[in-house]
Design an enzyme around this catalytic site. Structure first.
Site, PDB file in Angstrom:
ATOM      1  N   CYS A  11       0.854  -1.225  -0.008  1.00  0.00           N
ATOM      2  CA  CYS A  11       0.004  -0.111  -0.008  1.00  0.00           C
ATOM      3  C   CYS A  11       0.856   1.171  -0.107  1.00  0.00           C
ATOM      4  CB  CYS A  11      -0.912  -0.115   1.277  1.00  0.00           C
ATOM      5  SG  CYS A  11      -1.944   1.421   1.514  1.00  0.00           S
ATOM      6  N   LEU A  12       0.580   2.157  -0.888  1.00  0.00           N
ATOM      7  CA  LEU A  12       1.532   3.371  -0.925  1.00  0.00           C
ATOM      8  C   LEU A  12       1.338   4.137   0.533  1.00  0.00           C
ATOM      9  CD1 LEU A  12       0.489   4.717  -4.511  1.00  0.00           C
ATOM     10  CD2 LEU A  12       2.452   3.420  -3.711  1.00  0.00           C
ATOM     11  N   HIS A  26      -8.999  -3.744  -2.715  1.00  0.00           N
ATOM     12  CA  HIS A  26      -7.959  -3.127  -1.502  1.00  0.00           C
ATOM     13  C   HIS A  26      -8.603  -1.672  -1.597  1.00  0.00           C
ATOM     14  CE1 HIS A  26      -3.714  -2.370  -0.261  1.00  0.00           C
ATOM     15  NE2 HIS A  26      -4.216  -1.049  -0.355  1.00  0.00           N
TER      16      HIS A  26
HETATM   17 NI    NI Z   1      -3.579   0.969  -0.202  1.00  0.00          NI
END
Ligand code: NI
Length: 172
Positions: free
Chosen positions: A94-95, A136
């Protein structure tokens, strides 16, 4: 314009986002900014709360091979309307949780509805990486992160690493 990506833990990443009912130029601009931010990162998906905007908006593009035509999708109010019993496992990242990866099990195939940037209602069946990615990102709109699927100990370990990372970033 590239936006700043929030790093976990942040209260804005835990909020349930509000539905978009009026598609404004401002929101279209926001979606373009999110795509630019996502490609630059680089990532395959980004949700509005990750840049501090609590609207139900995500962008995804899971075309990763070089030379292949990109397929950016801008999705307002995305919703999973059906999901397969069959599951698949992906190593997710995840960023907002840089450099941390873990296996997450999710339905392998999902039907998703959304409103596109022209205000048109869309529906599509996603499989493989696309299915994982869209689920997500929709989770983000409900204040849920992929680490919430992990065992508490593992989740706490990652959260502590992120707290340390944030302290280091504010110091420099
Ligand atoms: Ni994410």
């Amino acid at each position: 314009m590239k936006r700043n990506i929030l790093i976990h833990p942040d209260p804005r990443l835990k909020k349930v986002c509000a539905p978009v009912d009026d598609l404004t130029d401002e929101l279209r601009k926001l979606a373009d900014d999110m795509l630019e931010t996502m490609y630059d990162a680089p990532g395959v998906g980004l949700a509005a709360p990750q840049i501090g905007v609590l609207d139900r908006l995500i962008v995804i593009d899971c075309v990763k091979e070089e030379g292949e035509t990109p397929r950016p999708l801008i999705m307002f109010n995305p919703e999973v309307v059906a999901s397969s019993d069959e599951t698949s496992v992906y190593e997710e990242g995840c960023l907002s949780i840089p450099d941390q990866y873990a296996e997450v099990t999710r339905p392998k195939v999902v039907d998703v509805t959304w409103m596109d940037q022209n205000g048109k209602l869309q529906q599509e069946t996603f499989d493989g990486l696309w299915a994982t990615c869209v689920q997500h990102e929709i989770d983000h709109l409900n204040g849920k992160l992929f680490i919430d699927y992990l065992k508490p100990l593992k989740r706490q370990m990652i959260t502590r690493k992120m707290q340390k990372l944030k302290r280091e970033r504010t110091r420099t």
